[in-house]
Motif scaffolding. Structure first.
Motif, PDB file in Angstrom:
ATOM      1  N   GLY A 494     -66.108 -63.946  -0.872  1.00 54.54           N
ATOM      2  CA  GLY A 494     -66.157 -62.782  -0.028  1.00 54.54           C
ATOM      3  C   GLY A 494     -65.402 -61.723  -0.828  1.00 54.54           C
ATOM      4  N   GLU A 495     -65.231 -60.503   0.069  1.00 50.20           N
ATOM      5  CA  GLU A 495     -64.592 -59.250  -0.623  1.00 50.20           C
ATOM      6  C   GLU A 495     -63.165 -59.382  -1.345  1.00 50.20           C
ATOM      7  OE1 GLU A 495     -66.800 -55.263   0.758  1.00 50.20           O
ATOM      8  OE2 GLU A 495     -65.671 -56.374   2.406  1.00 50.20           O
ATOM      9  N   ALA A 496     -62.411 -60.222  -0.438  1.00 53.53           N
ATOM     10  CA  ALA A 496     -60.966 -60.496  -0.746  1.00 53.53           C
ATOM     11  C   ALA A 496     -60.937 -61.447  -1.910  1.00 53.53           C
ATOM     12  CB  ALA A 496     -60.414 -61.032   0.376  1.00 53.53           C
ATOM     13  N   HIS A 497     -61.631 -62.175  -1.998  1.00 53.13           N
ATOM     14  CA  HIS A 497     -61.824 -63.023  -3.439  1.00 53.13           C
ATOM     15  C   HIS A 497     -62.362 -62.258  -4.591  1.00 53.13           C
ATOM     16  CE1 HIS A 497     -63.756 -66.815  -5.495  1.00 53.13           C
ATOM     17  NE2 HIS A 497     -62.354 -66.737  -5.515  1.00 53.13           N
ATOM     18  N   MET A 498     -63.143 -61.207  -4.348  1.00 56.30           N
ATOM     19  CA  MET A 498     -63.478 -60.508  -5.521  1.00 56.30           C
ATOM     20  C   MET A 498     -62.297 -59.487  -5.873  1.00 56.30           C
ATOM     21  SD  MET A 498     -66.040 -57.140  -5.394  1.00 56.30           S
ATOM     22  CE  MET A 498     -64.875 -56.337  -4.134  1.00 56.30           C
ATOM     23  N   GLU A 499     -61.767 -58.746  -4.919  1.00 59.09           N
ATOM     24  CA  GLU A 499     -60.654 -58.001  -5.173  1.00 59.09           C
ATOM     25  C   GLU A 499     -59.558 -58.835  -5.997  1.00 59.09           C
ATOM     26  OE1 GLU A 499     -59.271 -56.306  -1.521  1.00 59.09           O
ATOM     27  OE2 GLU A 499     -61.214 -55.294  -0.961  1.00 59.09           O
ATOM     28  N   VAL A 500     -59.304 -59.953  -5.633  1.00 59.76           N
ATOM     29  CA  VAL A 500     -58.333 -60.914  -6.350  1.00 59.76           C
ATOM     30  C   VAL A 500     -58.691 -61.117  -7.668  1.00 59.76           C
ATOM     31  CG1 VAL A 500     -57.078 -62.944  -6.642  1.00 59.76           C
ATOM     32  CG2 VAL A 500     -57.049 -61.672  -4.302  1.00 59.76           C
ATOM     33  N   ALA A 501     -59.826 -61.435  -7.709  1.00 56.52           N
ATOM     34  CA  ALA A 501     -60.364 -61.732  -9.163  1.00 56.52           C
ATOM     35  C   ALA A 501     -60.211 -60.661 -10.087  1.00 56.52           C
ATOM     36  CB  ALA A 501     -61.931 -62.418  -9.235  1.00 56.52           C
ATOM     37  N   VAL A 687     -86.065 -65.795   2.915  1.00 58.40           N
ATOM     38  CA  VAL A 687     -85.617 -64.171   2.972  1.00 58.40           C
ATOM     39  C   VAL A 687     -85.697 -63.694   1.629  1.00 58.40           C
ATOM     40  CG1 VAL A 687     -83.738 -62.914   3.590  1.00 58.40           C
ATOM     41  CG2 VAL A 687     -83.915 -64.985   4.904  1.00 58.40           C
ATOM     42  N   PRO A 688     -86.096 -62.448   1.270  1.00 55.27           N
ATOM     43  CA  PRO A 688     -85.946 -61.959  -0.014  1.00 55.27           C
ATOM     44  C   PRO A 688     -84.475 -61.767  -0.361  1.00 55.27           C
ATOM     45  CG  PRO A 688     -87.503 -60.596   1.610  1.00 55.27           C
ATOM     46  CD  PRO A 688     -86.838 -61.799   2.323  1.00 55.27           C
ATOM     47  N   GLU A 689     -84.350 -62.253  -1.622  1.00 54.70           N
ATOM     48  CA  GLU A 689     -82.811 -62.203  -2.194  1.00 54.70           C
ATOM     49  C   GLU A 689     -82.276 -60.811  -2.144  1.00 54.70           C
ATOM     50  OE1 GLU A 689     -82.280 -64.124  -5.773  1.00 54.70           O
ATOM     51  OE2 GLU A 689     -83.086 -65.983  -5.256  1.00 54.70           O
ATOM     52  N   ILE A 690     -82.990 -59.609  -2.329  1.00 57.40           N
ATOM     53  CA  ILE A 690     -82.345 -58.365  -2.326  1.00 57.40           C
ATOM     54  C   ILE A 690     -81.762 -58.006  -0.790  1.00 57.40           C
ATOM     55  CG2 ILE A 690     -84.393 -57.113  -1.364  1.00 57.40           C
ATOM     56  CD1 ILE A 690     -83.940 -55.118  -3.922  1.00 57.40           C
ATOM     57  N   GLU A 691     -82.113 -58.852   0.060  1.00 62.91           N
ATOM     58  CA  GLU A 691     -81.855 -58.488   1.413  1.00 62.91           C
ATOM     59  C   GLU A 691     -80.572 -59.349   1.903  1.00 62.91           C
ATOM     60  OE1 GLU A 691     -82.902 -56.470   3.457  1.00 62.91           O
ATOM     61  OE2 GLU A 691     -84.669 -55.874   2.715  1.00 62.91           O
ATOM     62  N   ILE A 692     -80.003 -60.323   1.042  1.00 59.65           N
ATOM     63  CA  ILE A 692     -78.999 -61.023   1.291  1.00 59.65           C
ATOM     64  C   ILE A 692     -77.782 -61.250   0.516  1.00 59.65           C
ATOM     65  CG2 ILE A 692     -80.139 -62.875   2.557  1.00 59.65           C
ATOM     66  CD1 ILE A 692     -80.503 -64.813   0.229  1.00 59.65           C
ATOM     67  N   ASP A 693     -77.726 -60.214  -0.511  1.00 62.68           N
ATOM     68  CA  ASP A 693     -76.647 -59.785  -1.585  1.00 62.68           C
ATOM     69  C   ASP A 693     -75.381 -60.011  -0.902  1.00 62.68           C
ATOM     70  OD1 ASP A 693     -77.534 -59.630  -3.842  1.00 62.68           O
ATOM     71  OD2 ASP A 693     -76.809 -57.607  -4.279  1.00 62.68           O
ATOM     72  N   ARG A 694     -75.241 -59.420   0.408  1.00 64.96           N
ATOM     73  CA  ARG A 694     -73.930 -59.462   1.215  1.00 64.96           C
ATOM     74  C   ARG A 694     -73.784 -60.322   2.459  1.00 64.96           C
ATOM     75  NH1 ARG A 694     -70.291 -55.644  -0.084  1.00 64.96           N
ATOM     76  NH2 ARG A 694     -69.620 -55.305   2.124  1.00 64.96           N
ATOM     77  N   TYR A 695     -74.774 -61.141   2.412  1.00 60.01           N
ATOM     78  CA  TYR A 695     -75.093 -61.988   3.576  1.00 60.01           C
ATOM     79  C   TYR A 695     -73.778 -62.872   3.854  1.00 60.01           C
ATOM     80  CZ  TYR A 695     -77.361 -64.791   7.149  1.00 60.01           C
ATOM     81  OH  TYR A 695     -77.699 -65.376   8.333  1.00 60.01           O
ATOM     82  N   ALA A 696     -73.084 -63.153   2.748  1.00 56.69           N
ATOM     83  CA  ALA A 696     -71.850 -64.064   3.024  1.00 56.69           C
ATOM     84  C   ALA A 696     -70.713 -63.349   3.896  1.00 56.69           C
ATOM     85  CB  ALA A 696     -71.000 -64.376   1.642  1.00 56.69           C
ATOM     86  N   ILE A 697     -70.741 -62.248   3.765  1.00 55.79           N
ATOM     87  CA  ILE A 697     -69.688 -61.300   4.345  1.00 55.79           C
ATOM     88  C   ILE A 697     -70.477 -61.195   5.879  1.00 55.79           C
ATOM     89  CG2 ILE A 697     -68.702 -58.964   4.825  1.00 55.79           C
ATOM     90  CD1 ILE A 697     -68.787 -58.807   1.611  1.00 55.79           C
ATOM     91  N   GLU A 698     -71.610 -60.584   5.799  1.00 56.27           N
ATOM     92  CA  GLU A 698     -72.230 -60.491   7.422  1.00 56.27           C
ATOM     93  C   GLU A 698     -72.425 -61.505   8.131  1.00 56.27           C
ATOM     94  OE1 GLU A 698     -75.444 -58.773   5.200  1.00 56.27           O
ATOM     95  OE2 GLU A 698     -74.554 -56.597   4.880  1.00 56.27           O
TER      96      GLU A 698
END
Length: 734
Positions: A494-501, A687-698
């Motif tokens: 997720g985004e918080a995980h990314m920010e910490v990394a 689902v096209p992969e280009i459409e699920i880049d941020r699906y983990a968050i959404e």
């Protein structure tokens, strides 16, 4: 269980050591972010005498002193260990992050623990039990881990404890809500001016005694006559719930027949049911008021841990094999047995270096021992397998920012090990002459891609080492060097995980990186047949360059790759140069002919050409072959192909409609749904992969944290023309 007068309010001693597994309790605290887990740990430490009234340990630091990253995040992002001593037992409290992005730290805590405390905040009544917490409860239930529930923030919230207990029973109890019942009820003090009556004590439902915390120290009082009728219904229900879990099948008949079951029998059966994981008591707890030495309910909670939670002797160890995969006999929690320990967490300290938090399942770990490091099957996430010997450095137990030296760590206990340079999270430590490998625990799949690049040349030189150290700490992160897009991609939770990394790269490893748009690995193919001529003729004095080739190109079915066919007759292209033409064609296909993405699924037929006896060469015909393919692409439509993933979404039934609608809005095609358990549905879609880049968050937002998904690449498909034109325009602009 906490219903007796306790004569050790805080004199449990500061030295935290264990010589027998039976005197150890390993407990992980689970709960939503903001539920009060860390505050509860501090309150328990104060009651156990591990910290002073100011919440400070001997060196003046606080248990809650966070590192720079946690200060920036304003939340706990990593698992922390706080060892306490109470009633002759060593209690290892594992405080796990509550935010969903750090579920990897939570899973590590579950692996290291033998029981779990689920912390529920009365101040978050509308969402007291978050969806992610419910998922963890189900995970614990699947392995039979003992669980209890602690209600916090009763001192500040306008919440009915009974109502919140009922919510917990409905959510956690499932088909048996009587397996989730309170052991104590809050005693409310005088109503304040704002109408709120804070809890000042607890009444034990079994003993019917009042435990008064109003003075800052726990005191035992007999109940008033007016209080006994108020607790009778809750007491009867608790007794019936305990008897229902009793191994004595005659007990229920005796109780229904009017027999008064003695208190010792009830407490013994209660403790056994809690240890088996079939009964889940609810308790209330609050931090100590200013100047107080004990917080509300902390003595009761510590007694529950020591008397009701299982010892490591009762917790089966993970399955083990040799590093080559040969099964080995099951481990037992025996300090004299073969050494088998596991790294459950890895961190880096600027002064000490790499620190490994280790749970010992068998044997005894000692400083300066040489151990074998085996692990761990996560090469797809950037973690290499290990099969090496390493020397153990110092052993210590963390306490705040202190490092308390340990002479040894026996089976069932936890310790930090300094300077294990090769061991990573999930690795097994065993005797060098008897190497073992533990079955790894389940890791969540990181599904949020973040493309990065070095900020400067100096950062580029340090990037590889920094990423390797980051991967060693965090097995939930996947490191990808994408050859198609030529991007470095960190796959996060997720985004918080990314920010910490990214913050760890900067602050711990001195590597500054920039995030860039993540590219999906597209492909190109010909939309129709085409013919072209590649002419590479140059004269510049001396030997020149001369090569001419004529080709036909036709599209092939998906997955065919690049086919090259030689149909030259009469030696128009000398035999030694035909492989050169093919090499040039394949090299150009790898570079693409329209947007820079690889060209696939075509047949290229070499049908004619010309050569020069002096000026023709391998290089010249390679160039001619590449030119011919580019010329063919200029005269026919080139299709863009996008990767399509099979997405499997597991969600509660209530969210099936919104999730399916959302997938359709992502150009997804739902291919099926099926029941995946009580109240759970599995939705499968392409689902096209280009459409699920941020699906983990959404998906997390859409399902209130209760949805999970997996994705698997299946194929490439033609991209819709309007989207393909946008990609081409972006390619031309760059």
């Amino acid at each position: 269980m906490g219903d007796k007068a306790n004569t050790h309010p805080g004199a449990a001693g500061r030295a935290v050591a264990a010589d027998q597994p039976s005197s150890i309790r390993n407990v992980v605290l689970v709960g939503h972010s903001g539920a009060g887990k860390t505050t509860l740990v501090e309150a328990l430490a104060l009651t156990a005498g591990a910290v002073n009234r100011a919440g400070r340990v001997e060196d003046g630091t606080s248990l809650s002193d966070h590192d720079e990253i946690e200060h920036r995040q304003r939340r706990s992002v990593q698992l922390s260990l706080v060892p306490l001593s109470w009633d002759g037992c060593k209690i290892n409290l594992l405080d796990a992050p509550g935010y969903a992005d750090f579920v990897g730290e939570l899973r590590a805590g579950l692996r290291a623990a033998d029981a779990a405390l689920f912390v529920v905040s009365a101040a978050q009544e509308a969402d007291a039990v978050a969806g992610s917490t419910r998922l963890v409860w189900d995970e614990c239930a699947a392995v039979g881990m003992p669980r209890a529930i602690v209600v916090t923030h009763l001192d500040t919230a306008r919440t009915d404890f009974g109502q919140l207990t009922q919510i917990c029973a409905e959510i956690f109890g499932g088909d048996d809500p009587d397996a989730v019942l309170p052991l104590y009820l809050p005693v409310l003090g005088p109503e304040a001016a704002d109408g709120h009556a804070p809890a000042t004590g607890l009444v034990g439902l079994l003993s019917q005694k009042i435990f008064d915390y109003s003075t800052g120290e726990r005191k035992e009082n007999p109940p008033d006559d007016s209080q006994i009728p108020l607790i009778q219904d809750a007491r009867n229900r608790l007794i019936e719930g305990i008897i229902a879990e009793s191994e004595d099948e005659t007990l229920m008949d005796r109780y229904l027949g009017g027999e008064d079951i003695d208190l010792k029998t009830l407490i013994d059966d209660l403790e056994k049911a809690v240890a088996r994981g079939t009964f889940h008591p609810v308790l209330a707890a609050a931090p100590a008021a200013d100047g107080a030495t004990q917080g509300l309910g902390t003595v009761e909670l510590l007694d529950l841990i020591t008397r009701g939670f299982p010892t490591p002797l009762e917790h089966p160890a993970p399955d083990v094999t040799t590093p080559q995969g040969t099964p080995r006999p099951a481990l037992t929690c025996d300090p004299a047995g073969p050494l088998a320990a596991e790294v459950v967490k890895t961190t880096s300290d600027p002064y000490v270096g790499r620190i490994s938090l280790v749970r010992v399942f068998s044997g005894t770990l000692r400083p300066d021992d040489t151990v074998h490091v085996s692990g761990h099957g996560l090469t797809d996430r950037g973690h290499e397998d290990h099969d090496v010997d390493e020397r153990i450095g110092a052993l210590f137990g963390p306490f705040g920012k202190q490092q308390r030296q340990m002479n040894h760590c026996i089976a069932g206990d936890l310790a930090c090990v300094a300077k294990l340079t090769r061991a990573e999270t999930g690795d097994t430590l065993s005797a060098k002459d008897d190497p073992l490998l533990m079955e790894p625990w389940s890791m969540p799949d990181p599904l949020l891609p973040v493309a990065i690049r070095a900020h400067s040349k100096a950062d580029e030189d340090r990037l590889s080492q920094g990423l390797a150290r980051l991967a060693a700490e965090d097995p939930t992160m996947r490191l990808e060097q994408n050859q198609d897009t030529r991007q470095i991609v960190l796959w996060c939770l997720g985004e918080a995980h990314m920010e910490v990394a990214l913050e760890r790269l900067r602050s711990r490893y001195g590597v500054q990186v920039d995030t860039v748009a993540h590219k999906v690995a597209l492909r190109e193919t010909f939309g129709d047949k085409a013919a072209a001529r590649g002419r590479h003729v140059k004269q510049s004095g001396g030997h020149g360059q001369y090569a001419i080739c004529e080709i036909d190109v036709e599209p092939l079915p998906q997955g065919s790759g690049i086919e090259f066919v030689d149909k030259v007759v009469g030696g128009a292209v000398p035999r030694q140069f035909i492989p050169s033409v093919e090499k040039g064609v394949r090299a150009q296909a790898a570079r693409g002919v329209s947007t820079g993405y690889p060209l696939v699924d075509i047949r290229v037929t070499l049908r004619d050409g010309k050569a020069h006896s002096v000026d023709s060469s391998d290089a010249a015909f390679q160039t001619a072959g590449a030119l011919a393919l580019r010329e063919a692409a200029a005269d026919t439509p080139v299709q863009l192909l996008e990767p399509v993933a099979e997405v499997r979404v597991l969600i509660p039934d209530a969210y099936v409609g919104p999730v399916m609608s959302d997938l359709s809005g992502r150009r997804g095609r739902v291919v099926g749904t099926e029941q995946a358990g009580p109240g759970q549905t599995l939705v499968r879609a392409d689902v096209p992969e280009i459409e699920i880049d941020r699906y983990a968050i959404e998906l997390r937002s859409l399902s209130h944290g209760t949805g999970r998904f997996q994705r698997t690449y299946t194929r490439h498909e033609a991209m819709p023309p309007h989207l393909a034109e946008r990609i081409r325009a972006e390619s031309d602009a760059s």
